[in-house]
Design a protein around this motif. Structure first.
Motif: not given
Length: 109
Positions: A14-36
Protein backbone atom coordinates in the motif's frame (compact mmCIF):
# COMPACT_ATOMS: atom_id res chain seq x y z
CA UNK A 1 36.26 -11.29 10.31
CA UNK A 2 32.77 -12.75 9.97
CA UNK A 3 30.34 -10.42 8.22
CA UNK A 4 26.87 -9.94 9.66
CA UNK A 5 24.04 -11.10 7.42
CA UNK A 6 21.24 -8.57 7.74
CA UNK A 7 17.64 -8.93 6.58
CA UNK A 8 15.76 -5.65 5.98
CA UNK A 9 12.11 -5.74 7.12
CA UNK A 10 9.42 -3.10 7.05
CA UNK A 11 6.16 -1.93 5.54
CA UNK A 12 5.65 -2.38 1.80
CA UNK A 13 2.00 -3.06 0.97
CA UNK A 14 0.00 0.00 0.00
CA UNK A 15 2.98 2.38 0.04
CA UNK A 16 4.28 4.25 -3.02
CA UNK A 17 6.64 1.94 -4.95
CA UNK A 18 6.22 -0.51 -2.07
CA UNK A 19 8.57 1.63 0.06
CA UNK A 20 11.52 0.39 -2.01
CA UNK A 21 13.42 3.65 -1.52
CA UNK A 22 13.59 3.18 2.25
CA UNK A 23 14.62 -0.46 1.86
CA UNK A 24 17.37 0.37 -0.65
CA UNK A 25 18.76 3.21 1.45
CA UNK A 26 18.93 0.99 4.53
CA UNK A 27 20.57 -1.76 2.47
CA UNK A 28 23.16 0.72 1.14
CA UNK A 29 24.06 1.79 4.68
CA UNK A 30 24.43 -1.80 5.85
CA UNK A 31 26.60 -2.66 2.85
CA UNK A 32 28.77 0.38 3.56
CA UNK A 33 29.19 -1.00 7.09
CA UNK A 34 30.47 -4.25 5.59
CA UNK A 35 27.35 -6.35 6.12
CA UNK A 36 25.85 -8.87 3.74
CA UNK A 37 22.32 -7.62 3.02
CA UNK A 38 19.20 -9.54 2.05
CA UNK A 39 16.66 -7.02 0.84
CA UNK A 40 13.10 -8.09 -0.06
CA UNK A 41 12.65 -4.87 -2.06
CA UNK A 42 14.83 -6.41 -4.76
CA UNK A 43 12.15 -9.02 -5.54
CA UNK A 44 10.20 -8.52 -8.76
CA UNK A 45 6.68 -7.10 -8.84
CA UNK A 46 3.78 -9.39 -9.68
CA UNK A 47 3.94 -12.19 -7.11
CA UNK A 48 1.16 -12.96 -4.64
CA UNK A 49 1.67 -11.94 -1.02
CA UNK A 50 2.05 -15.56 0.12
CA UNK A 51 4.76 -16.06 -2.53
CA UNK A 52 6.67 -13.02 -1.27
CA UNK A 53 6.42 -14.36 2.28
CA UNK A 54 7.74 -17.77 1.22
CA UNK A 55 10.75 -16.18 -0.45
CA UNK A 56 11.31 -13.70 2.37
CA UNK A 57 11.17 -16.45 4.99
CA UNK A 58 13.96 -18.27 3.15
CA UNK A 59 15.95 -15.01 2.91
CA UNK A 60 15.49 -14.34 6.63
CA UNK A 61 16.63 -17.86 7.51
CA UNK A 62 20.00 -17.10 5.89
CA UNK A 63 20.62 -14.15 8.24
CA UNK A 64 21.68 -13.56 11.82
CA UNK A 65 20.21 -10.05 12.18
CA UNK A 66 16.95 -8.35 11.28
CA UNK A 67 16.77 -4.60 10.70
CA UNK A 68 13.29 -3.14 11.10
CA UNK A 69 12.46 0.01 9.17
CA UNK A 70 10.24 2.67 10.75
CA UNK A 71 6.59 1.71 10.39
CA UNK A 72 7.23 -2.04 10.72
CA UNK A 73 4.43 -2.20 13.31
CA UNK A 74 1.87 -1.60 10.53
CA UNK A 75 3.13 -4.54 8.46
CA UNK A 76 1.79 -8.04 9.13
CA UNK A 77 4.72 -9.46 7.15
CA UNK A 78 7.35 -7.53 9.14
CA UNK A 79 5.68 -8.54 12.42
CA UNK A 80 5.81 -12.20 11.35
CA UNK A 81 9.47 -11.81 10.34
CA UNK A 82 10.27 -10.20 13.69
CA UNK A 83 8.54 -13.05 15.54
CA UNK A 84 10.63 -15.58 13.64
CA UNK A 85 13.83 -13.62 14.27
CA UNK A 86 13.03 -13.46 18.00
CA UNK A 87 12.34 -17.19 18.12
CA UNK A 88 15.68 -17.87 16.40
CA UNK A 89 17.52 -15.45 18.73
CA UNK A 90 18.69 -13.11 15.95
CA UNK A 91 20.11 -9.70 16.71
CA UNK A 92 17.24 -7.22 16.33
CA UNK A 93 17.91 -3.63 15.29
CA UNK A 94 15.29 -0.90 14.87
CA UNK A 95 15.67 2.08 12.53
CA UNK A 96 14.06 4.42 15.09
CA UNK A 97 14.27 7.52 12.91
CA UNK A 98 17.84 7.06 11.65
CA UNK A 99 18.33 9.21 8.56
CA UNK A 100 20.03 6.82 6.15
CA UNK A 101 21.01 9.56 3.70
CA UNK A 102 22.96 11.39 6.39
CA UNK A 103 24.52 8.12 7.52
CA UNK A 104 25.61 7.31 3.96
CA UNK A 105 27.16 10.76 3.55
CA UNK A 106 29.05 10.26 6.80
CA UNK A 107 30.31 6.86 5.74
CA UNK A 108 31.53 8.13 2.38
CA UNK A 109 33.18 11.29 3.75
Amino acid sequence: MIKRKVYIAGPMSGLPDCNRGAFHLAADVHRALGHIVLNPATLPAGLAEHEYMQICTAMLMCCDEIYLLDGWQQSDGAKAELAMAQKLDFKIVYQEGIDHEITLRGLSA
